[in-house]
Design a protein around this motif. Structure first.
Motif, PDB file in Angstrom:
ATOM      1  N   THR A  72      27.273  67.192  43.200  1.00 34.30           N
ATOM      2  CA  THR A  72      26.300  68.023  43.916  1.00 34.30           C
ATOM      3  C   THR A  72      26.920  68.696  45.128  1.00 34.30           C
ATOM      4  O   THR A  72      26.677  69.873  45.405  1.00 34.30           O
ATOM      5  CB  THR A  72      25.099  67.157  44.342  1.00 34.30           C
ATOM      6  OG1 THR A  72      24.423  66.703  43.170  1.00 34.30           O
ATOM      7  CG2 THR A  72      24.138  67.936  45.219  1.00 34.30           C
ATOM      8  N   GLY A  73      27.755  67.945  45.855  1.00 35.02           N
ATOM      9  CA  GLY A  73      28.314  68.453  47.109  1.00 35.02           C
ATOM     10  C   GLY A  73      29.136  69.705  46.936  1.00 35.02           C
ATOM     11  O   GLY A  73      29.084  70.608  47.786  1.00 35.02           O
ATOM     12  N   GLU A  74      29.883  69.824  45.836  1.00 33.77           N
ATOM     13  CA  GLU A  74      30.737  70.990  45.662  1.00 33.77           C
ATOM     14  C   GLU A  74      29.915  72.256  45.445  1.00 33.77           C
ATOM     15  O   GLU A  74      30.318  73.340  45.878  1.00 33.77           O
ATOM     16  CB  GLU A  74      31.721  70.778  44.513  1.00 33.77           C
ATOM     17  CG  GLU A  74      31.106  70.563  43.155  1.00 33.77           C
ATOM     18  CD  GLU A  74      32.102  70.090  42.107  1.00 33.77           C
ATOM     19  OE1 GLU A  74      32.081  70.642  40.998  1.00 33.77           O
ATOM     20  OE2 GLU A  74      32.909  69.177  42.400  1.00 33.77           O
ATOM     21  N   VAL A  75      28.769  72.136  44.801  1.00 36.12           N
ATOM     22  CA  VAL A  75      27.890  73.299  44.603  1.00 36.12           C
ATOM     23  C   VAL A  75      27.204  73.660  45.920  1.00 36.12           C
ATOM     24  O   VAL A  75      27.139  74.842  46.295  1.00 36.12           O
ATOM     25  CB  VAL A  75      26.854  73.019  43.506  1.00 36.12           C
ATOM     26  CG1 VAL A  75      25.843  74.157  43.402  1.00 36.12           C
ATOM     27  CG2 VAL A  75      27.561  72.812  42.170  1.00 36.12           C
ATOM     28  N   LEU A  76      26.702  72.666  46.637  1.00 34.53           N
ATOM     29  CA  LEU A  76      26.059  72.940  47.917  1.00 34.53           C
ATOM     30  C   LEU A  76      27.031  73.549  48.915  1.00 34.53           C
ATOM     31  O   LEU A  76      26.642  74.401  49.729  1.00 34.53           O
ATOM     32  CB  LEU A  76      25.455  71.653  48.488  1.00 34.53           C
ATOM     33  CG  LEU A  76      24.298  71.043  47.694  1.00 34.53           C
ATOM     34  CD1 LEU A  76      23.840  69.734  48.344  1.00 34.53           C
ATOM     35  CD2 LEU A  76      23.131  72.002  47.575  1.00 34.53           C
ATOM     36  N   LEU A 100      34.766  72.160  31.388  1.00 31.42           N
ATOM     37  CA  LEU A 100      34.477  72.105  32.816  1.00 31.42           C
ATOM     38  C   LEU A 100      33.417  71.049  33.105  1.00 31.42           C
ATOM     39  O   LEU A 100      32.549  70.780  32.284  1.00 31.42           O
ATOM     40  CB  LEU A 100      33.979  73.469  33.313  1.00 31.42           C
ATOM     41  CG  LEU A 100      34.909  74.662  33.097  1.00 31.42           C
ATOM     42  CD1 LEU A 100      34.223  75.953  33.543  1.00 31.42           C
ATOM     43  CD2 LEU A 100      36.226  74.482  33.841  1.00 31.42           C
ATOM     44  N   SER A 101      33.491  70.473  34.292  1.00 28.75           N
ATOM     45  CA  SER A 101      32.439  69.550  34.729  1.00 28.75           C
ATOM     46  C   SER A 101      31.163  70.337  35.012  1.00 28.75           C
ATOM     47  O   SER A 101      31.169  71.572  35.119  1.00 28.75           O
ATOM     48  CB  SER A 101      32.879  68.816  35.999  1.00 28.75           C
ATOM     49  OG  SER A 101      32.894  69.713  37.107  1.00 28.75           O
ATOM     50  N   GLY A 102      30.057  69.609  35.177  1.00 34.22           N
ATOM     51  CA  GLY A 102      28.795  70.268  35.494  1.00 34.22           C
ATOM     52  C   GLY A 102      28.867  71.053  36.792  1.00 34.22           C
ATOM     53  O   GLY A 102      28.359  72.174  36.887  1.00 34.22           O
ATOM     54  N   GLY A 103      29.496  70.472  37.792  1.00 30.58           N
ATOM     55  CA  GLY A 103      29.635  71.170  39.069  1.00 30.58           C
ATOM     56  C   GLY A 103      30.471  72.432  38.946  1.00 30.58           C
ATOM     57  O   GLY A 103      30.168  73.463  39.557  1.00 30.58           O
ATOM     58  N   GLN A 104      31.536  72.350  38.145  1.00 35.35           N
ATOM     59  CA  GLN A 104      32.358  73.534  37.927  1.00 35.35           C
ATOM     60  C   GLN A 104      31.597  74.603  37.157  1.00 35.35           C
ATOM     61  O   GLN A 104      31.683  75.799  37.478  1.00 35.35           O
ATOM     62  CB  GLN A 104      33.636  73.141  37.182  1.00 35.35           C
ATOM     63  CG  GLN A 104      34.594  72.322  38.033  1.00 35.35           C
ATOM     64  CD  GLN A 104      35.717  71.703  37.210  1.00 35.35           C
ATOM     65  OE1 GLN A 104      35.600  71.548  35.986  1.00 35.35           O
ATOM     66  NE2 GLN A 104      36.796  71.323  37.876  1.00 35.35           N
ATOM     67  N   LEU A 160      23.030  67.809  37.950  1.00 31.66           N
ATOM     68  CA  LEU A 160      24.367  67.309  38.260  1.00 31.66           C
ATOM     69  C   LEU A 160      24.343  65.850  38.681  1.00 31.66           C
ATOM     70  O   LEU A 160      23.385  65.374  39.285  1.00 31.66           O
ATOM     71  CB  LEU A 160      24.985  68.135  39.400  1.00 31.66           C
ATOM     72  CG  LEU A 160      25.131  69.634  39.166  1.00 31.66           C
ATOM     73  CD1 LEU A 160      25.706  70.296  40.413  1.00 31.66           C
ATOM     74  CD2 LEU A 160      26.006  69.919  37.952  1.00 31.66           C
ATOM     75  N   ASP A 161      25.438  65.163  38.369  1.00 23.17           N
ATOM     76  CA  ASP A 161      25.623  63.829  38.914  1.00 23.17           C
ATOM     77  C   ASP A 161      25.795  63.941  40.432  1.00 23.17           C
ATOM     78  O   ASP A 161      26.306  64.956  40.935  1.00 23.17           O
ATOM     79  CB  ASP A 161      26.872  63.174  38.315  1.00 23.17           C
ATOM     80  CG  ASP A 161      26.715  62.897  36.831  1.00 23.17           C
ATOM     81  OD1 ASP A 161      25.564  62.699  36.388  1.00 23.17           O
ATOM     82  OD2 ASP A 161      27.740  62.904  36.108  1.00 23.17           O
ATOM     83  N   PRO A 162      25.387  62.913  41.179  1.00 21.04           N
ATOM     84  CA  PRO A 162      25.444  63.007  42.643  1.00 21.04           C
ATOM     85  C   PRO A 162      26.819  63.381  43.187  1.00 21.04           C
ATOM     86  O   PRO A 162      26.906  64.127  44.168  1.00 21.04           O
ATOM     87  CB  PRO A 162      25.035  61.589  43.088  1.00 21.04           C
ATOM     88  CG  PRO A 162      24.159  61.091  41.983  1.00 21.04           C
ATOM     89  CD  PRO A 162      24.753  61.665  40.722  1.00 21.04           C
ATOM     90  N   GLU A 163      27.894  62.904  42.565  1.00 21.16           N
ATOM     91  CA  GLU A 163      29.222  63.194  43.104  1.00 21.16           C
ATOM     92  C   GLU A 163      29.630  64.647  42.920  1.00 21.16           C
ATOM     93  O   GLU A 163      30.584  65.119  43.545  1.00 21.16           O
ATOM     94  CB  GLU A 163      30.276  62.273  42.469  1.00 21.16           C
ATOM     95  CG  GLU A 163      30.451  62.438  40.965  1.00 21.16           C
ATOM     96  CD  GLU A 163      29.576  61.502  40.160  1.00 21.16           C
ATOM     97  OE1 GLU A 163      29.927  61.239  39.007  1.00 21.16           O
ATOM     98  OE2 GLU A 163      28.546  61.043  40.697  1.00 21.16           O
TER      99      GLU A 163
END
Length: 259
Positions: A190-194, A155-159, A185-188
């Protein structure tokens, strides 16, 4: 974003909180209340005591002085007797916490990670099918229904952070604590977690204490912002107040630098 009315039930009450390491006062006389459905963003420079505050709320750190009350359960610092350890365990069942690092179990799938907390409770362990159904529902809520059988390494960091949020929610907490949840997280990503955190606030009205440097999230979602400086809650108010009319020079400088 909810109306932070003072008439609502208090979920977290912090009174006279001090945390001292040796001669270093990390937190000094902090008083703070979080109400039902309220989102408080805690901001400030590194080393100002923000993360220590959350760790005291969850009793990962014992307060030096002062008390923490969560949903009527009140505890202070001092020696951890057997009874106090039991009360801390009871308190932690009411608090979900999401850390900077995801802290997932690498040998478990996403689904198994979400199920792990409830299955540790004897009453839930007897109904594993219900725990599994709820874990599937939570993964769906954080947009990861198709990743249930994946291990964290896939999984990615955001996932991974969204799995961590689902895992915290699986315990049906009364309040959520977020300690810089996007800082790793990488900036791209971050949005999915927020976005997940925003849904918790706006749709589920989950009371949240959030330590973050994401000022866009603070401005859009927070009911209140508390600026910490050298262990003191220096300024407390609505995002609009702090962004446009902060009284102290320290929060003005910080906010100007992080817009």
């Amino acid at each position: 974003m909810t109306d932070a009315s003072t008439t609502r039930d208090v979920v977290v009450r912090i009174e006279g909180l001090w945390k001292v390491y040796g001669h270093h006062e990390v937190l000094r006389a902090v008083d703070l209340e979080l109400h039902q459905g309220e989102v408080i963003v805690i901001c400030g420079r590194s080393g100002s005591g923000k993360s220590t505050l959350l760790r005291c709320v969850n009793f990962l750190e014992d307060p030096t002085r002062g008390t923490i009350e969560i949903a009527g359960q009140r505890l202070g610092g001092g020696h951890r007797t057997r009874r106090k350890r039991e009360r801390i365990r009871e308190l932690r069942l009411r608090v979900g916490m999401v850390f900077q690092q995801f802290n997932l179990f690498p040998h478990m799938t996403a689904l198994e990670n979400v199920m792990s907390g409830p299955l540790a409770e004897r009453a839930n362990a007897e109904n594993k099918a219900a725990v599994r159904r709820r874990a599937h529902d939570l993964l769906d809520q954080v947009g990861l229904a198709d990743k249930a059988d994946q291990h964290p390494i896939r999984l990615s960091g955001g996932q991974q952070q969204r799995v961590a949020i689902a895992r915290a929610l699986a315990m049906q907490p009364e309040v959520m604590l977020f300690d810089e949840p996007t800082s790793a997280l990488d900036p791209e990503l971050t949005g999915e977690v927020l976005a997940v955190m925003k849904r918790l606030a706006t749709e589920l009205h989950m009371p949240m204490l959030v330590v973050t440097h994401e000022m866009g999230f603070a401005r859009e979602v927070a009911d209140r912002m508390v600026f910490f400086h050298e262990g003191v809650a220096l300024e407390d108010g609505t995002p609009e107040k702090l962004f446009t009319a902060a009284r102290q020079p320290e929060p003005r400088k910080f906010l100007d630098a992080n817009l």
